[in-house]
Write a protein that holds these residues in place. Structure first.
Motif, PDB file in Angstrom:
ATOM      1  N   PRO C 310       1.408 -17.496  11.237  1.00 21.50           N
ATOM      2  CA  PRO C 310       2.239 -17.093   9.995  1.00 21.50           C
ATOM      3  C   PRO C 310       2.408 -18.309   9.042  1.00 21.50           C
ATOM      4  CG  PRO C 310       3.384 -17.699  12.039  1.00 21.50           C
ATOM      5  CD  PRO C 310       1.981 -17.786  12.348  1.00 21.50           C
ATOM      6  N   SER C 311       2.502 -17.849   7.762  1.00 16.21           N
ATOM      7  CA  SER C 311       2.592 -18.909   6.737  1.00 16.21           C
ATOM      8  C   SER C 311       3.757 -18.608   5.849  1.00 16.21           C
ATOM      9  CB  SER C 311       1.339 -18.944   6.022  1.00 16.21           C
ATOM     10  OG  SER C 311       1.653 -18.971   4.564  1.00 16.21           O
ATOM     11  N   ARG C 312       4.624 -19.408   5.503  1.00 15.64           N
ATOM     12  CA  ARG C 312       5.611 -19.204   4.795  1.00 15.64           C
ATOM     13  C   ARG C 312       5.231 -18.869   3.175  1.00 15.64           C
ATOM     14  NH1 ARG C 312       8.630 -23.942   5.634  1.00 15.64           N
ATOM     15  NH2 ARG C 312       9.249 -23.094   7.845  1.00 15.64           N
ATOM     16  N   TRP C 313       4.010 -19.484   3.049  1.00 18.96           N
ATOM     17  CA  TRP C 313       3.624 -19.040   1.603  1.00 18.96           C
ATOM     18  C   TRP C 313       3.109 -17.767   1.154  1.00 18.96           C
ATOM     19  CZ3 TRP C 313       4.302 -22.621  -1.833  1.00 18.96           C
ATOM     20  CH2 TRP C 313       4.283 -24.100  -1.597  1.00 18.96           C
ATOM     21  N   SER C 314       2.833 -16.794   2.244  1.00 20.59           N
ATOM     22  CA  SER C 314       2.593 -15.590   1.988  1.00 20.59           C
ATOM     23  C   SER C 314       3.853 -14.791   1.375  1.00 20.59           C
ATOM     24  CB  SER C 314       1.909 -14.871   3.074  1.00 20.59           C
ATOM     25  OG  SER C 314       2.872 -14.955   4.199  1.00 20.59           O
ATOM     26  N   ALA C 315       5.025 -15.252   2.023  1.00 19.17           N
ATOM     27  CA  ALA C 315       6.134 -14.590   1.435  1.00 19.17           C
ATOM     28  C   ALA C 315       6.478 -14.932   0.192  1.00 19.17           C
ATOM     29  CB  ALA C 315       7.164 -14.834   2.668  1.00 19.17           C
ATOM     30  N   VAL C 316       6.365 -16.276  -0.058  1.00 19.11           N
ATOM     31  CA  VAL C 316       6.561 -16.878  -1.325  1.00 19.11           C
ATOM     32  C   VAL C 316       5.720 -16.320  -2.525  1.00 19.11           C
ATOM     33  CG1 VAL C 316       6.392 -19.060  -2.777  1.00 19.11           C
ATOM     34  CG2 VAL C 316       7.386 -19.017  -0.470  1.00 19.11           C
ATOM     35  N   ILE C 317       4.422 -16.294  -2.386  1.00 20.34           N
ATOM     36  CA  ILE C 317       3.530 -15.628  -3.047  1.00 20.34           C
ATOM     37  C   ILE C 317       3.736 -14.088  -3.474  1.00 20.34           C
ATOM     38  CG2 ILE C 317       0.950 -14.890  -3.405  1.00 20.34           C
ATOM     39  CD1 ILE C 317       0.322 -17.360  -1.903  1.00 20.34           C
ATOM     40  N   PHE C 322       5.797 -10.137  -7.196  1.00 21.39           N
ATOM     41  CA  PHE C 322       6.637  -9.128  -7.538  1.00 21.39           C
ATOM     42  C   PHE C 322       7.456  -9.488  -8.934  1.00 21.39           C
ATOM     43  CE2 PHE C 322      10.908  -7.049  -7.167  1.00 21.39           C
ATOM     44  CZ  PHE C 322      10.547  -5.919  -6.952  1.00 21.39           C
ATOM     45  N   ALA C 323       7.872 -10.673  -8.771  1.00 22.21           N
ATOM     46  CA  ALA C 323       8.664 -11.153  -9.900  1.00 22.21           C
ATOM     47  C   ALA C 323       7.815 -10.765 -11.249  1.00 22.21           C
ATOM     48  CB  ALA C 323       9.219 -12.597  -9.798  1.00 22.21           C
ATOM     49  N   LEU C 324       6.618 -11.296 -11.306  1.00 24.74           N
ATOM     50  CA  LEU C 324       5.633 -11.356 -12.201  1.00 24.74           C
ATOM     51  C   LEU C 324       5.303  -9.926 -12.625  1.00 24.74           C
ATOM     52  CD1 LEU C 324       3.092 -13.954 -11.751  1.00 24.74           C
ATOM     53  CD2 LEU C 324       4.818 -14.056 -13.405  1.00 24.74           C
ATOM     54  N   PHE C 325       5.535  -9.054 -11.794  1.00 29.15           N
ATOM     55  CA  PHE C 325       5.316  -7.556 -12.247  1.00 29.15           C
ATOM     56  C   PHE C 325       6.356  -6.974 -12.739  1.00 29.15           C
ATOM     57  CE2 PHE C 325       1.341  -7.206  -9.714  1.00 29.15           C
ATOM     58  CZ  PHE C 325       0.836  -6.236 -10.391  1.00 29.15           C
ATOM     59  N   ALA C 326       7.568  -7.559 -12.290  1.00 35.39           N
ATOM     60  CA  ALA C 326       9.080  -7.006 -12.715  1.00 35.39           C
ATOM     61  C   ALA C 326       9.112  -7.456 -14.208  1.00 35.39           C
ATOM     62  CB  ALA C 326      10.148  -7.609 -11.734  1.00 35.39           C
ATOM     63  N   THR C 466       7.916   3.139 -10.175  1.00 32.71           N
ATOM     64  CA  THR C 466       7.047   2.818  -9.200  1.00 32.71           C
ATOM     65  C   THR C 466       6.877   1.530  -8.696  1.00 32.71           C
ATOM     66  OG1 THR C 466       5.775   4.111 -10.991  1.00 32.71           O
ATOM     67  CG2 THR C 466       4.312   3.067  -9.362  1.00 32.71           C
ATOM     68  N   LEU C 467       7.226   0.490  -9.190  1.00 31.26           N
ATOM     69  CA  LEU C 467       7.103  -0.965  -8.776  1.00 31.26           C
ATOM     70  C   LEU C 467       8.034  -1.154  -7.608  1.00 31.26           C
ATOM     71  CD1 LEU C 467       5.982  -3.816  -8.873  1.00 31.26           C
ATOM     72  CD2 LEU C 467       8.097  -4.276 -10.404  1.00 31.26           C
ATOM     73  N   THR C 468       9.244  -0.663  -7.746  1.00 34.28           N
ATOM     74  CA  THR C 468      10.327  -0.593  -6.566  1.00 34.28           C
ATOM     75  C   THR C 468       9.698   0.143  -5.394  1.00 34.28           C
ATOM     76  OG1 THR C 468      11.826  -0.438  -8.312  1.00 34.28           O
ATOM     77  CG2 THR C 468      12.671  -0.426  -6.281  1.00 34.28           C
ATOM     78  N   ILE C 469       9.252   1.357  -5.603  1.00 34.42           N
ATOM     79  CA  ILE C 469       8.732   2.310  -4.777  1.00 34.42           C
ATOM     80  C   ILE C 469       7.581   1.834  -3.940  1.00 34.42           C
ATOM     81  CG2 ILE C 469       7.953   4.486  -3.734  1.00 34.42           C
ATOM     82  CD1 ILE C 469       9.675   5.584  -6.016  1.00 34.42           C
ATOM     83  N   THR C 470       6.549   1.405  -4.553  1.00 34.43           N
ATOM     84  CA  THR C 470       5.508   0.701  -3.955  1.00 34.43           C
ATOM     85  C   THR C 470       5.679  -0.567  -3.203  1.00 34.43           C
ATOM     86  OG1 THR C 470       4.726   0.970  -6.288  1.00 34.43           O
ATOM     87  CG2 THR C 470       2.928   0.756  -4.980  1.00 34.43           C
ATOM     88  N   ALA C 471       6.582  -1.339  -3.826  1.00 28.83           N
ATOM     89  CA  ALA C 471       6.673  -2.674  -3.118  1.00 28.83           C
ATOM     90  C   ALA C 471       7.488  -2.508  -1.948  1.00 28.83           C
ATOM     91  CB  ALA C 471       7.287  -3.531  -4.161  1.00 28.83           C
ATOM     92  N   GLY C 472       8.418  -1.431  -1.996  1.00 34.46           N
ATOM     93  CA  GLY C 472       9.102  -1.208  -0.672  1.00 34.46           C
ATOM     94  C   GLY C 472       8.452  -0.652   0.280  1.00 34.46           C
ATOM     95  N   VAL C 473       7.567   0.301  -0.078  1.00 35.82           N
ATOM     96  CA  VAL C 473       6.628   1.036   0.880  1.00 35.82           C
ATOM     97  C   VAL C 473       5.531  -0.048   1.378  1.00 35.82           C
ATOM     98  CG1 VAL C 473       4.880   2.773   1.466  1.00 35.82           C
ATOM     99  CG2 VAL C 473       6.939   3.271   0.019  1.00 35.82           C
ATOM    100  N   LEU C 474       5.054  -0.799   0.533  1.00 37.78           N
ATOM    101  CA  LEU C 474       4.228  -1.861   0.948  1.00 37.78           C
ATOM    102  C   LEU C 474       4.656  -2.749   2.018  1.00 37.78           C
ATOM    103  CD1 LEU C 474       2.176  -2.892  -2.202  1.00 37.78           C
ATOM    104  CD2 LEU C 474       1.427  -1.668  -0.164  1.00 37.78           C
ATOM    105  N   VAL C 475       6.130  -3.215   1.999  1.00 38.02           N
ATOM    106  CA  VAL C 475       6.790  -4.001   2.931  1.00 38.02           C
ATOM    107  C   VAL C 475       6.926  -3.257   4.256  1.00 38.02           C
ATOM    108  CG1 VAL C 475       8.868  -5.077   3.445  1.00 38.02           C
ATOM    109  CG2 VAL C 475       8.031  -5.333   1.210  1.00 38.02           C
ATOM    110  N   LEU C 476       7.187  -1.901   4.148  1.00 36.81           N
ATOM    111  CA  LEU C 476       7.429  -1.216   5.319  1.00 36.81           C
ATOM    112  C   LEU C 476       5.879  -1.155   5.958  1.00 36.81           C
ATOM    113  CD1 LEU C 476       9.527   1.862   4.361  1.00 36.81           C
ATOM    114  CD2 LEU C 476      10.024  -0.133   5.722  1.00 36.81           C
ATOM    115  N   LEU C 477       4.952  -0.931   5.312  1.00 36.54           N
ATOM    116  CA  LEU C 477       3.369  -0.882   5.946  1.00 36.54           C
ATOM    117  C   LEU C 477       3.185  -2.044   6.226  1.00 36.54           C
ATOM    118  CD1 LEU C 477       1.564   1.386   3.621  1.00 36.54           C
ATOM    119  CD2 LEU C 477       2.686   2.158   5.734  1.00 36.54           C
ATOM    120  N   ALA C 478       3.403  -3.338   5.751  1.00 36.29           N
ATOM    121  CA  ALA C 478       3.012  -4.386   6.377  1.00 36.29           C
ATOM    122  C   ALA C 478       3.705  -4.881   7.555  1.00 36.29           C
ATOM    123  CB  ALA C 478       3.233  -5.482   5.145  1.00 36.29           C
TER     124      ALA C 478
END
Lengths: 237, 257, 615
Positions: C310-317, C322-326, C466-478
């Motif tokens: 596990p790497s803390r970096w992956s969450a940071v990235i 996400f912020a950049l996309f937003a 779209t960003l919100t929904i995709t990001a949310g679902v991606l987190v769920l899937l991950a």
């Protein structure tokens, strides 16, 4: 043909991550029968497959007729005159006896008279009576003979013969041993893998004893038979 | 007491009888070896006990409960663990995760979609790895282990089901000679301390005679002898089975030079 | 019913069965020997049709008569056979040992290349060939007129079957082919040069595809869509008949030809539905097809996502990305936002496929089915119920999940190449339904007027939704991937026997994976429908499925982030290059082939590998 046919030094092989051969060295002379003796699972079959490039192997030296065959495609090794009769026979069960022989046909470079189906049917009279029969309708012993005959159709100088006596009816064991000696009489050298050491003792000139992927003994068969301590140690008999 | 009872198992493949009327028993705390030449039917018998194959007839009972029809997964839950001839592991996971997976399955927790696996049953999994002496490599990817260690890990995975019986198909195949007795001694001590039965097939006679309490000899699908290692060593039928049919070769003794 | 009508229908069925068999026979022959399912087989068929339709009129101009006609067909078929040789030498022999996913993708790259080449060489119009001299007059059967050329076709199937029989039984080449079909290694141990044998097999297989195509020219105009429609049917024939079995292919083609001829009386809109039911039935009873043998289950597809520290970096990235996309709407113009919206949607689509392939080792080749079901579900909800976007998208997701449950229930019994072909066939059938059932789906035109409500109508808002929904679902899937569910899938992928031995219910987990992946792809489909305002059958087509696979391949199937990056790269490239060239498919095809040969682990996978090797 005379002299050294197969020269193997420090052969190692693995199945995936499981190492099976731990550095074997042995030789096969032209016109002789050398038996690899050892128990089930000792690494005999793997040795034969490794020589042919059918399992990934490394070696300090792997020469057939003075040419290195390490990493050479299997079909080229076969064309150099090294035949293979696998333990599970692997005859083409959808093909008839004659078709199986045709699949093995290859004109050899040797000066000996080429093998033909007719000659082979004389050597294996059982097969002559079932030329049109498919492989899947043959008994184990008949399949074994067909497998040998198919390999001979390639006119090899040497054959790697894996467990010819295994799983065949006792009456055929005798015929098998005679066929092996007949092949030798025709000038074909044989590297024989056998766990039936009585069979090996009956046909082979030399013995190589493998135990757990390592060579325990290499020498004349008579020396091995006379060495009771070694026999007890390696075979338990 | 009798843990595993196998009654008259028969199986044929397309007319070829691979196992015929095979009966055997394994008691708790007992190491039983099943030996025989290639093609004798060891794997067939083994897979019928493990649930990979269904017999044509006969019964398998574990603690007197019939399990003949149970699938391999169901047998795991009933207390049968197994290792494979070519070690089978989850190579994309760490050593610890391999054991954790088995624990998750045992506790019926494999469907979770939310909580990560990482902390699940970590202590218990580490405890099992300690029993096989592998706690030091718990977080290593299992794909990097030496083959002998994969075999030990398999044992820890099997133990995770808290088995009554462990089936080991050629446990020492593919191992370096030095590793073999170590693995069998480990199995031996685990069997006694956890009061499990162990049924194993094996080619290496040192392993068989050194570690089995009882030996069964299979030949052409039938059990031809049962007994202690010493009895088996002296049994003439066994010698013959392993030495082949020498009668057929009699005339060849005067072989051409 | 009029018996003469039934006879004519039966004859029609025999005629299509015949041509189908000739083509499928080549596919099954090539598979039997090389173990490669050649996706480009349909392209060879198409090239055969185009070549014959172009060549035969010229020959007839020179000398009008049956000889010129039939010679033209033969020359076309031989030309296609020669292309088959090129295909084997340049591509196939490099991928014999590759995982089947990569084999299918590489040969699909060839499909793309041919699509552009055919248009370049033969022109964009459909070409109807001339009628066969001497066979122009229909004959009368039971008082009905029946084209006499069809009778020739009916005879052609058995003739090819007979010739194949003679070739395979009576020649050394045939004996070696049959031997190699059974045991390639043993054939090599007998000294047979496999490379030569395989090249010759490819010639024969391609020749049959070319012949199948060439025989069609008086009946069907050569067109650019025939490659994919024939390949789906050939897949069905080979799977039903048993992979590698020529008599099986003949029987299967016969059954399918007749089923289609008479099925038209029951399901006039889509006879393919009956074909699918047949296939499902056959595979339920005989998982290896009518005459198939059990395939040795290779572990070749068992590559994919592995545990990482596990790497803390992956969450940071992830948060930074996400912020950049937003923040994108602050700087981007509407066009860029549209592209970004589509990238997000395709990223979700690719990620849902990653769940099946990278995590579960389930090589689904028909992922467009779920994307399209989600899109059509949402669009139909709007059309029928006047549903709002908030209700329509979940309905689409529900439909896609149901599709995942249904298709999954059939295919979890299968493995490897069978699974890939069955998922592809399932998707192709949905495509046919969407295309043919005009009353409901609007056919080729699809359904229009699928717009988001006023509050989400602005590009920026829809992008952020779209960003919100995709990001949310991606987190769920991950999370699901890292949870016991994902681990169980990986366990079954790594070693089925070990997974069973620890009590995992493999089929249940795989079935669930199809539902989850189907629902997620359906969500992507719904979002896509509302972003474009319409749906059409192409959403369900093979190219859409292959897009998803290409994204995976680009990003690598070993990483979670891979498909997202792959989606971004592929879509951006397409957006940038497509307007500049007529050869987009050619370029894409060549890129896919190159990737398979050079970077089989994908971009992210290759980078990760480099990093690990340095470490």
């Amino acid at each position: 043909m005379t002299g050294l046919l197969l020269d193997v030094e420090n052969l190692k092989a693995s199945y995936g991550r499981a190492q099976v051969l731990f550095g074997l060295s042995f030789r096969l002379q032209a016109g002789e029968i050398t038996a690899l003796i050892g128990r089930n699972g000792a690494g005999k079959t793997t040795t034969l497959k490794a020589v042919l490039g059918l399992v990934p192997a490394t070696a300090d030296r792997l020469l057939f007729k003075d040419r290195s065959i390490l990493g050479v495609p299997t079909y080229k090794i076969a064309r150099l005159g090294l035949g293979y009769v696998p333990e599970d026979r692997r005859i083409f069960t959808d093909l008839t006896v004659e078709e199986n022989l045709e699949a093995g046909r290859r004109s050899g470079g040797s000066e000996r008279a080429p093998w033909t189906p007719e000659r082979l049917f004389r050597l294996f009279p059982n097969l002559a009576a079932m030329k049109g029969r498919r492989g899947n309708q043959m008994s184990g012993g008949e399949q074994q003979m067909l497998s040998i005959a198919r390999t001979l159709m390639g006119n090899p100088d040497a054959i790697l013969l894996d467990e010819p006596s295994e799983g065949i009816a006792p009456v055929l064991v005798q015929a098998m041993a005679e066929a092996v000696l007949a092949m030798k009489a025709e000038g074909v050298a044989i590297l024989l893998s056998e766990q039936n050491w009585a069979f090996a003792a009956a046909v082979a000139d030399k013995a190589c004893v493998i135990e757990r992927g390592e060579m325990r003994f290499e020498g004349a068969m008579t020396d091995f038979l006379g060495n009771e301590a070694l026999r007890l140690q390696t075979l338990g008999v | 007491m009798t843990l595993l009872k196998v009654e008259r198992l028969t199986k044929s493949f397309g007319g070829v009888v691979a196992a015929s009327d095979v009966s055997l028993t394994v008691r708790r705390g007992e190491m039983v070896a099943l030996i025989g030449p290639n093609g004798a039917g060891k794997s067939t018998v083994f897979n019928m006990i493990g649930g990979q194959l269904q017999p044509d007839s006969g019964h398998v009972l574990l603690d007197d409960a019939p399990i003949t029809q149970a699938t391999a997964s169901e047998r795991f839950r009933k207390g049968i663990g197994r290792t494979f001839q070519v070690a089978q592991a989850f190579l994309s996971m760490t050593v610890l995760e391999n054991v954790q997976m088995a624990l998750l399955s045992r506790y019926g927790e494999t469907r979770g979609l939310w909580s990560p696996v990482r902390p699940c049953h970590r202590e218990e999994a580490l405890g099992l790895l300690t029993q096989v002496g592998m706690e030091g490599v718990a977080d290593r990817p299992s794909a990097e282990l030496a083959y002998g260690d994969v075999k030990r890990m398999e044992l820890a995975i099997a133990l995770a089901g808290d088995p009554k019986l462990i089936l080991m198909d050629e446990p020492t195949a593919g191992m370096a000679p030095a590793e073999r007795s170590a693995l069998m001694e480990l199995t031996d001590s685990l069997a006694r301390s956890r009061h499990m039965g162990v049924l194993f097939t094996e080619h290496d006679m040192d392993v068989v005679f050194g570690h089995a309490d009882r030996v069964l000899v299979l030949l052409r699908g039938q059990i031809i002898a049962t007994g202690t290692p010493d009895e088996i060593r002296r049994d003439p039928r066994v010698r013959e089975a392993y030495l082949g049919d020498t009668h057929g070769l009699a005339p060849l003794t005067a072989r051409p030079a | 019913m009029d018996p003469s009508f039934l006879v004519i229908q039966a004859l029609n069925g025999l005629a299509s069965a015949s041509s189908l068999f000739i083509t499928a026979c080549g596919l099954t022959l090539v598979f039997g020997v090389t173990r490669i399912v050649n996706f480009a087989h349909g392209s060879l068929y198409m090239v055969g049709a185009y070549t014959a339709a172009t060549l035969v009129p010229k020959l007839l101009d020179l000398s009008y008569g049956p000889v010129a006609f039939w010679a033209g067909l033969l020359i076309a078929a031989i030309a296609v056979g020669l292309i088959g040789i090129l295909l084997e030498v340049l591509l196939l022999r490099r991928i014999y040992r590759a995982p089947e996913l990569l084999q299918l993708l590489a040969t699909f790259g060839v499909v793309l290349v041919f699509q552009d080449l055919v248009v370049q060489i033969f022109g964009p119009q459909d070409i109807l060939g001339p009628r066969a001299p001497g066979l122009r007059q229909p004959i009368e059967i039971l008082g009905r007129r029946f084209p006499s050329y069809e009778l020739v076709l009916i005879a052609a199937g058995p003739v090819v079957l007979g010739s194949m029989w003679l070739l395979l039984r009576k020649t050394r080449f045939g004996i070696l082919i049959r031997a190699a079909t059974q045991d390639r290694d043993m054939v090599a141990a007998l000294g047979v040069n496999q490379a030569l044998l395989f090249t010759a097999t490819l010639f024969l297989g391609a020749f049959l595809a070319g012949l199948g195509g060439a025989l069609q020219i008086p009946r069907v105009a050569a067109n650019t869509g025939m490659d994919l429609s024939i390949i789906a049917e050939c897949f069905v024939v080979t799977v039903v008949g048993g992979m590698g079995s020529i008599p099986g292919a003949f029987l299967a083609a016969l059954i399918i030809g007749e089923l289609q001829a008479f099925g038209i009386l029951i399901f006039p809109k889509s006879t393919l539905v009956i074909v699918f039911l047949l296939m499902a039935f056959v595979l339920a009873v005989k998982p290896n097809g009518l005459f198939g043998r059990p395939e040795a289950v290779g572990a070749s597809h068992a590559v994919g996502i592995a545990s990482r520290a596990p790497s803390r970096w992956s969450a940071v990235i992830a948060i930074v990305v996400f912020a950049l996309f937003a923040a994108l709407p602050l700087i981007a113009d509407p066009y860029l936002l549209k592209v970004a919206t589509e990238i997000l949607i395709l990223g979700l689509f690719a990620f849902s496929l990653q769940l099946l392939i990278g995590v579960g080792g389930l090589v689904s080749f028909g992922h467009a089915a779920f994307f399209g079901l989600g899109a059509y579900g949402a669009a139909l909800a709007v059309k029928w119920f006047g549903a709002s976007m908030e209700a329509a998208i979940p309905l689409g997701v529900l439909l896609a999940a149901a599709g995942g449950a249904l298709i999954g229930a059939f295919v979890v019994r299968l493995s490897g190449i069978y699974l890939a072909m069955m998922t592809l066939a399932a998707a192709q059938i949905l495509y046919a339904v969407a295309f043919q059932w005009v009353d409901v789906t609007g056919g080729d035109n699809g359904i229009v007027g699928v717009w988001p409500p006023a509050w989400a109508g602005a590009r920026e808002v829809y992008y952020l939704v779209t960003l919100t929904i995709t990001a949310g679902v991606l987190v769920l899937l991950a999370r699901a991937v890292h949870a016991p569910f994902g681990y169980s899938l990986r366990a079954a992928r790594d070693s089925e026997s070990r997974a069973e031995a620890i009590g995992l219910r493999i089929r249940y987990h795989r079935w669930t994976a199809f539902i989850v992946a189907g629902a997620s792809a359906g969500l992507a489909g719904g979002l896509y429908a509302f972003s474009r305002g319409s749906v059409d059958p192409s959403l369900l087509g093979i190219p859409t499925s292959v897009d998803a696979l290409t994204m995976l391949l680009l990003g690598g199937i070993q990483t979670l982030a891979g498909p997202l990056l792959g989606a971004a790269v592929l879509h951006a490239l397409r957006d940038w290059i497509m307007p500049l060239t007529h050869f987009w498919r050619l370029l894409l095809g060549l890129s896919i082939i190159t990737m398979v040969l050079v970077f089989p682990r994908g971009l992210v996978g290759t980078l990760a590998r480099r990093r690990e090797e340095r470490a």
